[in-house]
Write a protein that holds these residues in place. Structure first.
Motif, PDB file in Angstrom:
ATOM      1  N   ASN A 138      -4.977  -4.123   2.535  1.00 19.27           N
ATOM      2  CA  ASN A 138      -5.207  -4.999   3.684  1.00 19.27           C
ATOM      3  C   ASN A 138      -5.712  -4.280   4.934  1.00 19.27           C
ATOM      4  OD1 ASN A 138      -4.576  -7.358   2.377  1.00 19.27           O
ATOM      5  ND2 ASN A 138      -2.396  -7.182   2.845  1.00 19.27           N
ATOM      6  N   GLY A 241       5.660   1.337   7.692  1.00 20.28           N
ATOM      7  CA  GLY A 241       6.568   1.182   8.831  1.00 20.28           C
ATOM      8  C   GLY A 241       5.873   0.855  10.143  1.00 20.28           C
ATOM      9  N   THR A 243       4.085  -1.855  10.916  1.00 22.27           N
ATOM     10  CA  THR A 243       4.221  -3.251  11.310  1.00 22.27           C
ATOM     11  C   THR A 243       5.547  -3.480  12.026  1.00 22.27           C
ATOM     12  OG1 THR A 243       2.886  -3.911   9.412  1.00 22.27           O
ATOM     13  CG2 THR A 243       4.157  -5.639  10.501  1.00 22.27           C
ATOM     14  N   ALA A 347       3.784  -8.923  -0.783  1.00 26.60           N
ATOM     15  CA  ALA A 347       4.344  -8.261   0.405  1.00 26.60           C
ATOM     16  C   ALA A 347       4.496  -9.256   1.554  1.00 26.60           C
ATOM     17  CB  ALA A 347       3.450  -7.107   0.836  1.00 26.60           C
ATOM     18  N   GLY A 348       3.691 -10.298   1.518  1.00 25.67           N
ATOM     19  CA  GLY A 348       3.747 -11.308   2.566  1.00 25.67           C
ATOM     20  C   GLY A 348       4.994 -12.172   2.499  1.00 25.67           C
ATOM     21  N   THR A 375       3.037 -11.914   6.157  1.00 23.07           N
ATOM     22  CA  THR A 375       2.081 -10.908   6.630  1.00 23.07           C
ATOM     23  C   THR A 375       0.714 -10.937   5.943  1.00 23.07           C
ATOM     24  OG1 THR A 375       3.227  -9.419   5.124  1.00 23.07           O
ATOM     25  CG2 THR A 375       3.784  -9.247   7.459  1.00 23.07           C
ATOM     26  N   GLY A 376       0.627 -11.636   4.794  1.00 18.37           N
ATOM     27  CA  GLY A 376      -0.667 -11.645   4.108  1.00 18.37           C
ATOM     28  C   GLY A 376      -0.807 -12.852   3.199  1.00 18.37           C
TER      29      GLY A 376
END
Ligand SMILES: *Cc1c(COP(=O)(O)O)cnc(C)c1O
Ligand SMILES: [Zn+2]
Length: 409
Positions: A138, A241, A243, A347-348, A375-376
């Motif tokens: 990303n 780390g 974010t 991961a989102g 997040t995604g």
């Protein structure tokens, strides 16, 4: 940049003028942090100034960003993603006040756009014509997209395991893509060598101190969207780390500028198969590398590049680390989509999986206000989405078969 005082090393406290291409501490190699003049900022802006602004992107917070006043920014609409009150999701989890911040709606579909948008501005300020990074996906696609929007060239190093959707984005945005047949660690090292050799602008998040500043705008938005309140908890999935460090920086900035009167706690969510940052916090000892054993590729970071800022953020916020299995991540993906119409990549949605666990373990109480950052976007990783959601009913074009099929479900 009258709003910026200097860059300060988080290890040895050495300070440096905030030049666009100053990366790490030349004395100890430590990571630098942008320090602001909050008095200056609070004289320039207040709640009313922001409430009246018509700029609906991260650039509505220019006073909090380390860019020159006259620097042009990308025309892409990065940031100002929606903050939804997630009623049904909250009910199921037993939370009366749950919000979802959908950062998958950014131009290249992840929160990383916030960092890359700053990176391309700084690259231009530094007079560079090429920007480069290594990434699990990303950071790369966001850099490629933002670079394309500003007429910059991009050279991107991805680990061989990066999902196809993400690599496709890079190629569409016209980046030169190097797929390194090795781990993320190998990829990072090769990119660092290449960047050094060719003098490109470096968008590696843990090295470039300006990127966290872009990421922090997610928190500025959360606070403003909650009418200048900090929630009790902010839930973030954690890889390198950067974010979570950015999320923390954003709330601290607002607090120091007098725009909010308290700080949230952070729930740091990692995959159980790759959780070096959480493990360090849980066991209260220095972090150690771990294998990258999770399907959530964006947080499969065995050697985190920003562990110090992240661990500080979790501890300082009186936060909690929590780890989730891949199955819990896949379940969360389906659960989020089913109950809210939001599609997140693994991961989102890892944050949601961690939140569910934290609530069921009684670590977060039912009346606390929680913001979960997605997040995604899930379209980036279709293979895992199919794994989470299963197969469709397959029928011949006949009503009889359809009736038959419906009977079986
Ligand atoms: C990069 C990323 C994260 C984690 O951010 P770090 O800065 O690596 O901790 C989480 N979710 C998604 C979708 C990401 O792309
Ligand atoms: Zn230093």
């Amino acid at each position: 940049m009258e709003n910026v005082k200097h860059l300060k090393c988080i290890k040895c406290n050495a300070t440096y003028p905030a030049k666009p291409d100053t990366y790490t501490c030349s004395q100890c190699g430590g990571i630098l942090d942008v320090r602001y003049d909050y008095e200056y900022i609070s004289q320039k802006v207040n709640k009313e100034t922001f409430n009246a602004r018509k700029e609906f992107s991260m650039w509505r917070y220019r006073e909090f960003l380390p860019i020159e006043e006259e620097s042009p920014v990308s025309p892409l609409r990065v940031g100002w993603s929606p903050l939804y009150k997630a009623e049904r999701l909250g009910e199921t989890l037993g939370l009366s006040s749950l919000y979802v911040k959908d950062d998958g709606l950014n131009p290249t579909a992840s929160l990383k756009d916030r960092a890359s948008a700053v990176a391309v501005v700084k690259a231009k300020e530094a007079g560079a014509d090429t920007v480069a990074c290594s990434s699990t996906g990303n950071a790369a696609s966001s850099l490629a997209g933002n670079a394309a929007s500003m007429g910059l060239k991009a050279c991107i190093f991805v680990p061989g395991r990066a999902p196809e959707g993400k690599v496709a984005q890079l190629l569409i945005f016209g980046a030169r893509v190097v797929s390194v047949q090795g781990s993320y660690e190998d990829t990072f090292k090769l990119s660092a060598e290449a960047i050094e050799r060719w003098g490109w602008y470096n968008r590696n998040a843990a090295i470039n101190p300006y990127l966290v500043e872009g990421k922090k705008t997610v928190s500025l938005e959360i606070a403003e969207q909650l009418n200048w309140q900090a929630p009790d908890w902010v839930v973030v999935s954690v890889g390198d780390g950067c974010t979570i460090a950015g999320v923390w920086k954003g709330f601290k900035d607002l607090y120091q500028a007098g725009l909010i009167d308290r700080l949230p706690r952070l729930l740091s969510v990692q995959a159980a198969g790759c959780c070096p940052i959480n493990r360090a916090v849980m066991e209260d000892k220095p972090w150690e590398p771990m294998p990258e054993d999770t399907l959530a590729d964006s947080i499969a970071v065995g050697v985190p590049r920003n562990p110090d800022k992240a661990i500080n953020a979790i501890k300082e916020s009186n936060g909690l680390p929590i780890n989730v299995s891949d199955q819990e991540i896949l379940d969360a993906m389906k659960f989020l989509g089913n109950s809210s119409g939001i599609f997140g990549e693994p991961a989102g949605v890892a944050g949601l999986a961690g939140l569910k666990k934290a609530v069921s373990e009684g670590k977060i109480s039912h009346t606390e206000t929680v913001v979960n950052i997605v997040t995604g976007n899930g379209l980036k990783d279709v293979a895992n989405a199919v794994k989470a959601a299963g197969e469709p009913l397959r029928v011949a074009p006949s009503m009889e078969e359809l009736l038959q099929a419906f009977k079986t479900v």
